[in-house]
Motif scaffolding. Structure first.
Motif, short mmCIF file in Angstrom:
data_model
loop_
_atom_site.label_atom_id
_atom_site.label_comp_id
_atom_site.label_asym_id
_atom_site.label_seq_id
_atom_site.Cartn_x
_atom_site.Cartn_y
_atom_site.Cartn_z
N GLU A 63 0.85 -1.19 0.00
CA GLU A 63 0.00 0.00 0.00
C GLU A 63 0.89 1.24 0.00
O GLU A 63 0.60 2.23 -0.65
CB GLU A 63 -0.91 -0.01 1.22
N ASP A 64 1.98 1.15 0.76
CA ASP A 64 2.98 2.21 0.76
C ASP A 64 4.33 1.60 1.12
O ASP A 64 4.41 0.46 1.55
CB ASP A 64 2.60 3.35 1.71
N SER A 71 3.73 -1.15 4.11
CA SER A 71 2.39 -1.56 4.49
C SER A 71 1.89 -2.46 3.38
O SER A 71 2.00 -2.11 2.21
CB SER A 71 1.49 -0.33 4.65
N ILE A 72 1.36 -3.65 3.75
CA ILE A 72 0.90 -4.58 2.73
C ILE A 72 -0.57 -4.92 2.92
O ILE A 72 -1.11 -4.82 4.02
CB ILE A 72 1.74 -5.88 2.69
N LEU A 73 -1.20 -5.31 1.82
CA LEU A 73 -2.57 -5.81 1.81
C LEU A 73 -2.51 -7.27 1.39
O LEU A 73 -1.91 -7.59 0.36
CB LEU A 73 -3.43 -5.01 0.84
N SER A 74 -3.12 -8.15 2.20
CA SER A 74 -3.01 -9.58 1.96
C SER A 74 -4.32 -10.30 2.25
O SER A 74 -5.13 -9.83 3.06
CB SER A 74 -1.91 -10.15 2.87
N VAL A 110 -10.26 -5.25 6.33
CA VAL A 110 -9.96 -4.03 5.60
C VAL A 110 -10.90 -3.94 4.40
O VAL A 110 -11.14 -4.93 3.71
CB VAL A 110 -8.49 -4.02 5.13
N LYS A 111 -11.43 -2.76 4.15
CA LYS A 111 -12.30 -2.59 2.98
C LYS A 111 -11.49 -2.74 1.70
O LYS A 111 -10.32 -2.40 1.66
CB LYS A 111 -12.94 -1.19 3.00
N ASN A 115 -8.29 -8.78 2.86
CA ASN A 115 -8.86 -8.91 4.19
C ASN A 115 -7.98 -8.34 5.29
O ASN A 115 -8.45 -8.05 6.38
CB ASN A 115 -9.15 -10.37 4.50
N TYR A 116 -6.68 -8.23 5.04
CA TYR A 116 -5.74 -7.83 6.08
C TYR A 116 -4.80 -6.74 5.58
O TYR A 116 -4.34 -6.78 4.44
CB TYR A 116 -4.90 -9.03 6.53
N ARG A 117 -4.50 -5.80 6.47
CA ARG A 117 -3.46 -4.79 6.23
C ARG A 117 -2.44 -5.00 7.34
O ARG A 117 -2.80 -5.14 8.50
CB ARG A 117 -4.03 -3.38 6.30
#
Length: 144
Positions: A63-64, A71-74, A110-111, A115-117
């Motif tokens: 994400e950044d 920061s990751i989205l998984s 997480v929207k 599902n996870y940040r």
């Protein structure tokens, strides 16, 4: 600094929004203990390349990113304090950047598509990979 509900968040390095593909896998407690040794920052990433991991790589996106973390989205859950080895795929770089990181926080539900940040602190990476990340971040800043 980001203001968040009445408190200021202090970071050593500025974050920049960037969506990059990553592949990661959790490491076992034996390798995770590297970070508890006084010289863990001197751990060479070459040591980590020889570690055999169980299971398959987990794909996610950033994400950044900053010089000190990302920061990751998984879709897969992570745990605070968990250590992971990450292959970070940067478009302008031929080989992925390999790094050793620790999960600092996790948010569930997480929207959006994931599902996870999770916020990860980079523990170890090679000097050449650090330079590649720094150059990538500088290029992104110049485009803004």
């Amino acid at each position: 600094m980001d203001a968040k509900k009445g408190w200021l968040e202090k970071r050593e390095f500025a974050r920049i929004k960037d969506v990059l593909k990553i592949a990661y896998y959790p490491v076992d407690d034996a390798l995770g203990s590297i970070s508890n040794s006084p010289d863990y920052k001197n751990t060479t990433i070459d040591m980590l390349k020889n570690v055999q991991h169980r299971g398959s790589l987990i794909n996610a996106i950033t994400e950044d990113i900053s010089q000190g973390g990302l920061s990751i989205l998984s879709e897969e859950p992570l745990k605070k304090g968990q250590k992971v080895i990450i292959d970070l795929f940067v478009c302008s770089i031929q080989k992925p950047v390999k790094l050793f990181a620790e999960v600092c926080y996790v948010e569930n539900n997480v929207k959006g598509a994931s599902n996870y940040r999770a916020g990860l602190k980079i523990i170890s990476l090679s000097k050449s990979d650090l330079e590649r990340i720094q150059n990538h971040i500088l290029n992104l800043k110049h485009r803004l």
